[in-house]
Motif scaffolding. Structure first.
Motif, PDB file in Angstrom:
ATOM      1  N   UNK A  21       0.928  -1.375  -0.048  1.00 28.66           N
ATOM      2  CA  UNK A  21       0.003   0.151   0.069  1.00 28.66           C
ATOM      3  C   UNK A  21       0.925   1.352   0.073  1.00 28.66           C
ATOM      4  N   UNK A  22       1.874   1.480   1.076  1.00 29.66           N
ATOM      5  CA  UNK A  22       2.853   2.446   1.063  1.00 29.66           C
ATOM      6  C   UNK A  22       4.135   2.121   1.024  1.00 29.66           C
ATOM      7  N   UNK A  23       4.573   1.178   1.680  1.00 34.14           N
ATOM      8  CA  UNK A  23       6.040   1.029   1.913  1.00 34.14           C
ATOM      9  C   UNK A  23       6.389  -0.641   2.411  1.00 34.14           C
ATOM     10  N   UNK A  24       7.458  -1.167   2.014  1.00 32.33           N
ATOM     11  CA  UNK A  24       7.731  -2.328   2.615  1.00 32.33           C
ATOM     12  C   UNK A  24       9.378  -2.663   2.612  1.00 32.33           C
ATOM     13  N   UNK A  25       9.881  -2.429   3.677  1.00 30.47           N
ATOM     14  CA  UNK A  25      11.496  -2.322   3.539  1.00 30.47           C
ATOM     15  C   UNK A  25      11.980  -3.464   3.993  1.00 30.47           C
ATOM     16  N   UNK A  26      13.082  -3.794   3.471  1.00 27.31           N
ATOM     17  CA  UNK A  26      14.232  -5.122   3.857  1.00 27.31           C
ATOM     18  C   UNK A  26      13.318  -6.267   4.142  1.00 27.31           C
ATOM     19  N   UNK A  27      13.772  -7.023   5.237  1.00 24.87           N
ATOM     20  CA  UNK A  27      13.198  -8.181   5.413  1.00 24.87           C
ATOM     21  C   UNK A  27      11.614  -8.230   5.644  1.00 24.87           C
ATOM     22  N   UNK A  28      11.012  -7.083   5.954  1.00 28.00           N
ATOM     23  CA  UNK A  28       9.911  -6.800   6.219  1.00 28.00           C
ATOM     24  C   UNK A  28       8.845  -6.943   4.976  1.00 28.00           C
ATOM     25  N   UNK A  29       9.686  -6.739   3.833  1.00 30.47           N
ATOM     26  CA  UNK A  29       8.983  -6.892   2.502  1.00 30.47           C
ATOM     27  C   UNK A  29       8.944  -8.513   2.152  1.00 30.47           C
ATOM     28  N   UNK A  30      10.168  -8.990   2.532  1.00 27.60           N
ATOM     29  CA  UNK A  30       9.868 -10.430   2.060  1.00 27.60           C
ATOM     30  C   UNK A  30       9.360 -11.380   2.633  1.00 27.60           C
ATOM     31  N   UNK A  31       9.051 -11.119   4.369  1.00 30.26           N
ATOM     32  CA  UNK A  31       7.948 -11.877   5.336  1.00 30.26           C
ATOM     33  C   UNK A  31       6.475 -11.631   4.587  1.00 30.26           C
ATOM     34  N   UNK A  32       6.385 -10.215   4.064  1.00 32.54           N
ATOM     35  CA  UNK A  32       5.140 -10.053   3.320  1.00 32.54           C
ATOM     36  C   UNK A  32       4.908 -10.669   2.048  1.00 32.54           C
ATOM     37  N   UNK A  33       5.723 -11.341   1.369  1.00 32.11           N
ATOM     38  CA  UNK A  33       5.659 -12.044   0.236  1.00 32.11           C
ATOM     39  C   UNK A  33       5.775 -11.116  -0.881  1.00 32.11           C
ATOM     40  N   UNK A  34       6.528 -10.076  -0.596  1.00 35.85           N
ATOM     41  CA  UNK A  34       6.945  -9.200  -1.835  1.00 35.85           C
ATOM     42  C   UNK A  34       8.295  -9.571  -2.142  1.00 35.85           C
ATOM     43  N   UNK A  35       8.460 -10.473  -2.730  1.00 37.56           N
ATOM     44  CA  UNK A  35       9.587 -11.357  -3.199  1.00 37.56           C
ATOM     45  C   UNK A  35       9.633 -11.982  -4.566  1.00 37.56           C
ATOM     46  N   UNK A  36      10.329 -11.385  -5.738  1.00 39.08           N
ATOM     47  CA  UNK A  36      10.489 -12.116  -6.929  1.00 39.08           C
ATOM     48  C   UNK A  36      10.750 -13.615  -6.655  1.00 39.08           C
ATOM     49  N   UNK A  37       9.969 -14.305  -7.819  1.00 40.08           N
ATOM     50  CA  UNK A  37      10.305 -15.622  -7.888  1.00 40.08           C
ATOM     51  C   UNK A  37       9.714 -16.490  -6.605  1.00 40.08           C
ATOM     52  N   UNK A  38       8.808 -16.104  -5.862  1.00 42.05           N
ATOM     53  CA  UNK A  38       8.162 -16.555  -4.667  1.00 42.05           C
ATOM     54  C   UNK A  38       6.745 -17.239  -4.983  1.00 42.05           C
ATOM     55  N   UNK A  39       6.579 -17.568  -6.017  1.00 37.70           N
ATOM     56  CA  UNK A  39       5.217 -18.540  -6.630  1.00 37.70           C
ATOM     57  C   UNK A  39       3.851 -17.597  -6.173  1.00 37.70           C
ATOM     58  N   UNK A  40       4.051 -16.241  -6.306  1.00 38.84           N
ATOM     59  CA  UNK A  40       2.722 -15.570  -5.803  1.00 38.84           C
ATOM     60  C   UNK A  40       1.966 -15.590  -7.235  1.00 38.84           C
ATOM     61  N   UNK A  41       0.547 -15.717  -6.879  1.00 38.83           N
ATOM     62  CA  UNK A  41      -0.296 -15.630  -8.267  1.00 38.83           C
ATOM     63  C   UNK A  41      -0.517 -14.030  -8.533  1.00 38.83           C
ATOM     64  N   UNK A  42      -0.414 -13.443  -7.616  1.00 37.30           N
ATOM     65  CA  UNK A  42      -0.372 -11.785  -8.160  1.00 37.30           C
ATOM     66  C   UNK A  42       0.406 -10.853  -7.165  1.00 37.30           C
ATOM     67  N   UNK A  43       1.089  -9.809  -7.590  1.00 36.39           N
ATOM     68  CA  UNK A  43       1.601  -8.849  -6.863  1.00 36.39           C
ATOM     69  C   UNK A  43       1.318  -7.470  -7.300  1.00 36.39           C
ATOM     70  N   UNK A  44       1.013  -6.741  -6.487  1.00 43.08           N
ATOM     71  CA  UNK A  44       0.460  -5.150  -6.731  1.00 43.08           C
ATOM     72  C   UNK A  44       1.062  -4.290  -5.858  1.00 43.08           C
ATOM     73  N   UNK A  45       1.080  -3.080  -6.432  1.00 47.88           N
ATOM     74  CA  UNK A  45       1.443  -1.953  -5.470  1.00 47.88           C
ATOM     75  C   UNK A  45       0.846  -0.534  -5.910  1.00 47.88           C
ATOM     76  N   UNK A  46       0.653   0.076  -4.827  1.00 53.59           N
ATOM     77  CA  UNK A  46       0.177   1.446  -5.226  1.00 53.59           C
ATOM     78  C   UNK A  46       1.276   2.207  -5.913  1.00 53.59           C
ATOM     79  N   UNK A  47       1.022   3.336  -6.556  1.00 52.95           N
ATOM     80  CA  UNK A  47       1.993   4.106  -7.253  1.00 52.95           C
ATOM     81  C   UNK A  47       2.663   5.013  -6.156  1.00 52.95           C
ATOM     82  N   UNK A  48       3.833   5.192  -5.941  1.00 54.64           N
ATOM     83  CA  UNK A  48       4.455   5.828  -5.048  1.00 54.64           C
ATOM     84  C   UNK A  48       4.866   5.270  -3.922  1.00 54.64           C
TER      85      UNK A  48
END
Length: 498
Positions: A391-418
């Motif tokens: 939604x707004x931010x996801x830094x470091x390991x905090x992004x990885x535990x929340x499944x914002x990680x390439x090649x992690x078998x997600x069905x879909x990944x989105x982000x808000x602009x900015x």
């Protein structure tokens, strides 16, 4: 003598024995129990199960000890069969004898064999002081452990629960306690005898202690509220890991709709606080959502919801608590929740807005890195559908535990602009590197443009307008569910949990 006359005496004997068992601890003990605002064991079953669906087994176990202190059988919850046991505190304080132990083992054995949920309503003193249950007598916990990840297991704490009986609760997937509940390894008398400590059952393992420790997930006001929440919790799950969660009928399923309300709810600036619960209210179906463990690890929201009529699990950062930083309790809560959701094939929706793992000496002393690694292991090993929105931010390991990680078998990944992302925030990097003022300005500008650069390299599937949040997630979920072209099976876990 007719056949009917020949049966009469035998059947009268059976009726008498059944009547004795169903009388539980007798009128005086039952009246005392009800006088505390509690339901008795059989009334609890009547309230929880679909009307008239309970079928008891082991009614005569225990002989003069009514049902040997536990009422056991099968029934229906929302039309789905379950195996269920209710400890009877009015009969020898709900303690466990050899017959009761056998019934408890049989409950778990049948739940796994028939692939249906197991529900245990607990209020008991543990094993009776007798050597009868020792040796090679099978214990119910062995059978219960075999159920883990294969059939949903729920524990309800409706009074004090000690010793062996209390171990049933943490082995369950989800536990809920009433305000009169308590759970401990041993009760106050044993504690005083063993350690000399004088303490009340409330201070030893009452709701405030059990919720703070994470042993119990949810709290409800009374017996009825506990039982109602058990029905609601199970409504999101399939009967077992051999089936998928049932979607709502077409006439009850919510349709696609835009979410312009999110423009008011989610501030554009990262430093402003908002309540992620309001986001869940808007994004998911109007029938509401059910939060799991709301008073523990409050920087993370774990909830069960419906999206377009499909049951889903939600893992969301809570910017209102610790600015969304992930502490050890939040990570531990999420790791367990992810494992349960994955075991029963619930799609997981990650809503990220965090500045990373919580830093500081207190956080390090609680083992935040181990807990974070546990959450990361749970989410990256998950085989169910995974959908992500930053939604707004996801830094470091905090992004990885929340499944914002390439090649992690997600069905879909989105982000808000900015949305900002990276190893750490520009402010933190500037301070850590002692950057000059002009360099700090460049870092901040790069941070603001990070979402567009990442989108340009397919760092996630797409940048979306906040108004598109629900529809983007719903479309991805509807597409992803087509992967269910093979029969459901229990998850095979290979990761070693940190």
């Amino acid at each position: 003598m007719t056949n009917e006359q020949g049966w009469k005496e035998t059947l009268e004997d059976l009726d008498l024995r059944r009547e004795r068992s169903r009388a539980m601890g007798g009128p005086e003990r039952l009246a005392k129990h009800r006088g505390k605002g509690k339901l008795d064991a059989r009334a609890r079953l009547d309230h929880l199960l679909d009307k008239g669906s309970f079928r008891e087994f082991g009614t005569l176990v225990g002989g003069e000890i009514a049902a040997d202190g536990i009422v056991a059988g099968s029934g229906l919850i929302n039309g789905t069969p379950v195996m269920i046991g209710a400890e009877d505190f009015t009969t020898l304080a709900g303690s466990i004898g050899p017959g009761g132990n056998a019934k408890r083992y049989r409950l778990a054995e049948l739940a796994l064999r028939d692939r249906v949920p197991l529900v245990m309503l607990l209020e008991g003193a543990g094993f009776r002081p007798s050597g009868e249950h020792y040796g090679r007598t099978p214990t119910d916990l062995l059978a219960q452990a075999q159920c883990s990840g294969k059939v949903p297991m729920v524990g309800g704490l409706l009074g004090p629960s000690a010793g062996h009986g209390a171990l049933v609760a943490p082995v369950c997937d989800w536990t809920i306690m009433s305000n009169q509940g308590a759970i401990f390894t041993a009760g106050p008398p044993v504690v005083k005898e063993s350690t000399g400590e004088e303490i009340s059952k409330e201070d030893l393992g009452g709701p405030s202690v059990a919720i703070a420790s994470g042993v119990i997930h949810n709290l409800a006001e009374n017996d009825e509220a506990v039982l109602d929440d058990i029905r609601r919790y199970l409504s999101y799950f399939p009967p077992s890991a051999w089936s998928y969660p049932a979607s709502l009928p077409a006439d009850e399923a919510a349709e696609a709709r835009s979410t312009p309300e999110l423009l008011d709810i989610v501030p554009r600036g990262n430093r402003r606080v908002y309540n992620m619960r309001a986001v869940l209210d808007v994004v998911f179906d109007d029938r509401g959502w059910f939060e799991v463990q709301p008073k523990f690890g409050q920087a993370m929201i774990c909830a069960l919801a419906h999206l377009g009529g499909h049951p889903v699990a939600v893992v969301a950062n809570q910017p209102k608590v610790l600015a969304g930083s992930i502490d050890a309790d939040a990570a531990d809560k999420a790791a367990h929740f992810i494992n349960v959701a994955d075991s029963f094939h619930l799609p997981i929706v990650f809503l990220a807005d965090n500045p990373g793992m919580l830093p500081g000496s207190r956080s390090e002393k609680t083992g935040v890195l181990r807990s974070g690694a546990r959450m990361f292991a749970a989410q990256t090993a998950a085989t169910t559908l995974k959908l992500h929105v930053t939604l707004r931010k996801a830094y470091g390991f905090g992004s990885m535990v929340m499944s914002l990680l390439g090649f992690d078998n997600q069905s879909a990944t989105f982000a808000y602009p900015g949305a900002t992302m990276g190893a750490m925030s520009a402010a933190a990097l500037s301070k850590a590197s002692h950057a000059a003022e002009d360099m700090e300005a460049k870092l901040r500008k790069a941070e603001v443009e990070a979402s567009f650069r990442s989108a340009g390299h397919l760092g996630f599937d797409d940048l979306i307008h906040p108004e598109e949040t629900r529809n983007a997630l719903l479309a991805a979920l509807q597409r992803g569910i087509y992967s269910r072209q093979a029969a459901a099976e229990p998850v095979s876990r290979t990761v070693i949990t940190p």
